[in-house]
Design a protein around this motif. Sequence first.
Motif, short mmCIF file in Angstrom:
data_model
loop_
_atom_site.label_atom_id
_atom_site.label_comp_id
_atom_site.label_asym_id
_atom_site.label_seq_id
_atom_site.Cartn_x
_atom_site.Cartn_y
_atom_site.Cartn_z
N GLU A 57 15.72 1.97 4.88
CA GLU A 57 16.70 2.64 4.04
C GLU A 57 17.14 1.74 2.88
OE1 GLU A 57 17.39 5.81 4.20
OE2 GLU A 57 16.07 5.93 5.92
N ALA A 58 17.12 0.43 3.08
CA ALA A 58 17.57 -0.48 2.02
C ALA A 58 16.63 -0.46 0.83
CB ALA A 58 17.69 -1.90 2.57
N THR A 59 15.33 -0.36 1.06
CA THR A 59 14.38 -0.46 -0.04
C THR A 59 13.57 0.80 -0.26
OG1 THR A 59 12.60 -1.27 1.38
CG2 THR A 59 14.05 -2.93 0.37
N GLY A 60 13.57 1.72 0.69
CA GLY A 60 12.74 2.90 0.57
C GLY A 60 11.28 2.61 0.83
N THR A 61 10.96 1.43 1.35
CA THR A 61 9.58 1.06 1.60
C THR A 61 9.13 1.62 2.95
OG1 THR A 61 9.86 -0.98 0.35
CG2 THR A 61 7.98 -0.87 1.81
N ASP A 62 8.05 2.36 2.90
CA ASP A 62 7.41 2.84 4.11
C ASP A 62 5.91 2.84 3.85
OD1 ASP A 62 6.86 5.14 2.60
OD2 ASP A 62 8.37 6.35 3.62
N SER A 120 -8.53 0.02 1.42
CA SER A 120 -7.38 -0.74 1.92
C SER A 120 -6.85 -0.12 3.20
CB SER A 120 -6.27 -0.78 0.86
OG SER A 120 -5.83 0.52 0.58
N ASP A 121 -6.18 -0.96 3.95
CA ASP A 121 -5.56 -0.54 5.21
C ASP A 121 -4.22 -1.24 5.32
OD1 ASP A 121 -5.20 0.51 7.78
OD2 ASP A 121 -6.28 -1.14 8.73
N VAL A 122 -3.15 -0.48 5.36
CA VAL A 122 -1.82 -1.05 5.52
C VAL A 122 -1.68 -1.50 6.97
CG1 VAL A 122 0.66 -0.64 5.36
CG2 VAL A 122 -0.90 0.43 3.70
N ILE A 123 -1.55 -2.80 7.15
CA ILE A 123 -1.48 -3.38 8.49
C ILE A 123 -0.06 -3.31 9.06
CG2 ILE A 123 -1.84 -5.50 9.85
CD1 ILE A 123 -4.41 -4.18 8.72
N ALA A 124 0.92 -3.62 8.22
CA ALA A 124 2.31 -3.65 8.70
C ALA A 124 3.27 -3.42 7.55
CB ALA A 124 2.61 -4.99 9.36
N VAL A 125 4.39 -2.78 7.88
CA VAL A 125 5.51 -2.65 6.95
C VAL A 125 6.75 -3.01 7.75
CG1 VAL A 125 6.83 -1.12 5.46
CG2 VAL A 125 4.36 -0.79 5.70
N ASP A 126 7.49 -3.99 7.25
CA ASP A 126 8.71 -4.43 7.92
C ASP A 126 9.77 -4.66 6.86
OD1 ASP A 126 10.59 -5.35 9.69
OD2 ASP A 126 9.60 -7.26 10.10
N GLY A 127 10.74 -3.76 6.78
CA GLY A 127 11.76 -3.86 5.74
C GLY A 127 11.13 -3.71 4.38
N LEU A 158 -6.20 -10.32 2.18
CA LEU A 158 -4.93 -9.89 2.76
C LEU A 158 -3.91 -10.00 1.64
CD1 LEU A 158 -4.82 -11.55 6.28
CD2 LEU A 158 -5.20 -9.15 5.72
N TRP A 159 -3.13 -8.95 1.46
CA TRP A 159 -2.04 -8.97 0.50
C TRP A 159 -0.73 -8.95 1.26
CZ3 TRP A 159 -3.45 -4.38 -3.26
CH2 TRP A 159 -4.58 -4.72 -4.01
N VAL A 160 0.20 -9.79 0.86
CA VAL A 160 1.56 -9.76 1.37
C VAL A 160 2.43 -9.33 0.18
CG1 VAL A 160 3.44 -11.04 2.44
CG2 VAL A 160 1.05 -11.62 3.00
N LEU A 161 3.04 -8.17 0.31
CA LEU A 161 3.79 -7.56 -0.79
C LEU A 161 5.26 -7.50 -0.44
CD1 LEU A 161 1.44 -4.47 -1.26
CD2 LEU A 161 1.31 -6.66 -2.48
N ARG A 162 6.11 -7.96 -1.35
CA ARG A 162 7.56 -7.80 -1.17
C ARG A 162 8.03 -6.79 -2.21
NH1 ARG A 162 11.34 -10.10 1.63
NH2 ARG A 162 10.04 -11.90 2.15
N ALA A 216 10.78 -4.43 -4.24
CA ALA A 216 12.16 -4.31 -4.71
C ALA A 216 12.66 -2.92 -4.35
CB ALA A 216 12.20 -4.53 -6.23
N GLY A 217 13.93 -2.70 -4.48
CA GLY A 217 14.52 -1.41 -4.12
C GLY A 217 14.00 -0.24 -4.91
N ASP A 218 13.40 -0.50 -6.09
CA ASP A 218 12.90 0.60 -6.92
C ASP A 218 11.43 0.93 -6.66
OD1 ASP A 218 11.57 -1.55 -8.07
OD2 ASP A 218 12.50 -1.32 -10.05
N GLY A 219 10.83 0.31 -5.64
CA GLY A 219 9.44 0.60 -5.28
C GLY A 219 8.41 -0.27 -5.96
N ARG A 220 8.85 -1.12 -6.89
CA ARG A 220 7.92 -2.06 -7.51
C ARG A 220 7.87 -3.33 -6.67
NH1 ARG A 220 9.85 -2.62 -13.55
NH2 ARG A 220 11.86 -2.76 -12.48
N VAL A 221 6.85 -4.14 -6.91
CA VAL A 221 6.66 -5.37 -6.15
C VAL A 221 7.31 -6.53 -6.89
CG1 VAL A 221 4.89 -7.03 -5.43
CG2 VAL A 221 4.67 -4.62 -4.84
N SER A 222 8.09 -7.32 -6.15
CA SER A 222 8.72 -8.51 -6.72
C SER A 222 7.95 -9.79 -6.36
CB SER A 222 10.17 -8.62 -6.26
OG SER A 222 10.23 -8.77 -4.85
N ARG A 223 7.10 -9.69 -5.34
CA ARG A 223 6.24 -10.84 -4.99
C ARG A 223 4.93 -10.29 -4.42
NH1 ARG A 223 6.35 -16.34 -4.25
NH2 ARG A 223 4.92 -17.15 -2.69
#
Length: 131
Positions: free
Chosen positions: A5-10, A77-84, A104-108, A110-117
């Motif tokens: 809910e904090a970021t809308g990431t799923d 691609s295959d999404v392995i995990a989403v956590d927060g 392997l990509w590790v994506l962080r 932001a709350g607007d759905g864009r990647v910050s890292r």
Amino acid sequence: MARSEATGTDRDAVERWIAAYETLWRTAGTDRLPELFTPDAAYVPSPWHEPIADADAIARFWDEERDGPNEVFTMASDVIAVDGDVAVVRVAVDYAHGRSWRDLWVLRFAGDGRVSRFEEWPFAPDTFDGH
């Protein structure tokens, strides 16, 4: 995975972001990169590379790394995990000229759905000797 809910990431949001990344990699120019990355995003192309630390630097990096809009490749691609706000993705890219990558990509996000890292762990067949 549950939606954060904090970021809308799923999982669906991550898959949409990956599809947009692939589309933009195939598209000439870098004008649309702000759709993918926050202005202060960090882009780490390998665990041994210093972070590329803003939108302009990321755009220069993309321009240097791509062969152009006619570059022929397949990507899966295959999404392995989403956590927060963090997602881990397995990516396979096979270029027509014969070069293949498994990443392997590790994506962080932001709350607007864009990647910050964006952190990439790239592997190519010629970089691994099997030992």
